[in-house]
Every structure is written in C-alpha cells, then in structure tokens.
Design a protein around this motif. Sequence first.
Motif, PDB file in Angstrom:
ATOM      1  N   UNK A   2       0.827  -1.211   0.000  1.00  0.00           N
ATOM      2  CA  UNK A   2       0.000   0.000   0.000  1.00  0.00           C
ATOM      3  C   UNK A   2       0.859   1.257   0.000  1.00  0.00           C
ATOM      4  N   UNK A   3       1.920   1.259   0.819  1.00  0.00           N
ATOM      5  CA  UNK A   3       2.803   2.422   0.872  1.00  0.00           C
ATOM      6  C   UNK A   3       4.132   2.052   1.519  1.00  0.00           C
ATOM      7  N   UNK A   4       5.134   2.866   1.249  1.00  0.00           N
ATOM      8  CA  UNK A   4       6.426   2.763   1.922  1.00  0.00           C
ATOM      9  C   UNK A   4       6.411   3.826   3.007  1.00  0.00           C
ATOM     10  N   UNK A   5       6.411   3.384   4.253  1.00  0.00           N
ATOM     11  CA  UNK A   5       6.322   4.307   5.387  1.00  0.00           C
ATOM     12  C   UNK A   5       7.641   5.027   5.622  1.00  0.00           C
ATOM     13  N   UNK A   6       8.737   4.277   5.608  1.00  0.00           N
ATOM     14  CA  UNK A   6      10.065   4.880   5.768  1.00  0.00           C
ATOM     15  C   UNK A   6      11.103   3.931   5.180  1.00  0.00           C
ATOM     16  N   UNK A   7      12.262   4.500   4.836  1.00  0.00           N
ATOM     17  CA  UNK A   7      13.326   3.646   4.314  1.00  0.00           C
ATOM     18  C   UNK A   7      14.662   4.364   4.379  1.00  0.00           C
ATOM     19  N   UNK A   8      15.697   3.570   4.469  1.00  0.00           N
ATOM     20  CA  UNK A   8      17.070   4.034   4.317  1.00  0.00           C
ATOM     21  C   UNK A   8      17.887   2.827   3.846  1.00  0.00           C
ATOM     22  N   UNK A   9      19.194   2.940   3.848  1.00  0.00           N
ATOM     23  CA  UNK A   9      20.052   1.878   3.315  1.00  0.00           C
ATOM     24  C   UNK A   9      20.054   0.615   4.170  1.00  0.00           C
ATOM     25  N   UNK A  46      10.366   0.120   6.005  1.00  0.00           N
ATOM     26  CA  UNK A  46       9.100  -0.159   6.669  1.00  0.00           C
ATOM     27  C   UNK A  46       8.000   0.049   5.642  1.00  0.00           C
ATOM     28  N   UNK A  47       7.304  -1.043   5.299  1.00  0.00           N
ATOM     29  CA  UNK A  47       6.285  -1.032   4.256  1.00  0.00           C
ATOM     30  C   UNK A  47       4.937  -1.401   4.845  1.00  0.00           C
ATOM     31  N   UNK A  68      -0.547  -6.268   6.495  1.00  0.00           N
ATOM     32  CA  UNK A  68       0.020  -5.595   7.659  1.00  0.00           C
ATOM     33  C   UNK A  68       1.400  -5.044   7.363  1.00  0.00           C
ATOM     34  N   UNK A  69       1.981  -4.360   8.353  1.00  0.00           N
ATOM     35  CA  UNK A  69       3.306  -3.756   8.165  1.00  0.00           C
ATOM     36  C   UNK A  69       4.417  -4.811   8.073  1.00  0.00           C
ATOM     37  N   UNK A  70       5.405  -4.518   7.237  1.00  0.00           N
ATOM     38  CA  UNK A  70       6.567  -5.394   7.060  1.00  0.00           C
ATOM     39  C   UNK A  70       7.823  -4.563   7.288  1.00  0.00           C
ATOM     40  N   UNK A  78       4.421  -2.404  15.732  1.00  0.00           N
ATOM     41  CA  UNK A  78       4.319  -1.215  14.895  1.00  0.00           C
ATOM     42  C   UNK A  78       4.339   0.042  15.755  1.00  0.00           C
ATOM     43  N   UNK A  79       3.611   0.030  16.859  1.00  0.00           N
ATOM     44  CA  UNK A  79       3.583   1.182  17.770  1.00  0.00           C
ATOM     45  C   UNK A  79       4.979   1.433  18.338  1.00  0.00           C
ATOM     46  N   UNK A  80       5.696   0.362  18.668  1.00  0.00           N
ATOM     47  CA  UNK A  80       7.056   0.490  19.188  1.00  0.00           C
ATOM     48  C   UNK A  80       7.971   1.111  18.131  1.00  0.00           C
ATOM     49  N   UNK A  81       7.874   0.645  16.869  1.00  0.00           N
ATOM     50  CA  UNK A  81       8.663   1.198  15.768  1.00  0.00           C
ATOM     51  C   UNK A  81       8.359   2.675  15.573  1.00  0.00           C
TER      52      UNK A  81
END
Length: 96
Positions: A29-36, A40-41, A46-48, A84-87
């Motif tokens: 559905x979306x890419x929530x955050x990313x780096x090298x 977090x997708x 659900x979230x991966x 997810x809440x912890x992340x």
Amino acid sequence: MDKVEDIVSYGSHELKIIDRREIALTGIKKITSFDAEEFLLESNMGPILIKGSGLEIMRLDTHDGNVKIKGKINGFNYLDNKEKAKEESLIAKLFK
C-alpha cells in the motif's frame, strides 16, 4: 463465503527473496520509511520491516503495489500492532 470476502478485502500479497540480494513484494500500500539499512512497508497483510545493508529501491509500481528492493537482505518481519507502535515511537523519538 467469509474466505472469499477476506481475499477481496486484503487483495493479493507475495514476497520473494532471491539469493539474499533482491526482494520483490506485491500488495504494498505504501512505503512508510526507508534508508540503506531498513524499509518499513505497509502491505495488504500488515506492516513489514525489512532489514539489511545497502538497500535501495529497484522498482516501485504504486498503481499495482509492486516493490523490488536490492541490497543484502538480513531479514524481514511482519509486525503486529504492538511492534508497529514500538517502531513508530522510536521513529518519533529520533525526529523530536
């Protein structure tokens, strides 16, 4: 009949890892955050969280929800609401 409704409401989701150097996902559905080192997708299931090194997006198809990431794949987790809440709280702390 409930099973068919579940399939329709969630859509299709697939994850394929090739030689720990490439990961292809569908149903994103979306890419929530990313780096090298971390992606977090939000998927239909659900979230991966994908962890690795030298990670970068090879292909992003927002219309069909397909994502391909290359780099060294060290692991992935499907997160439940507690994780997810912890992340999210960790990310919020970093950007305060």
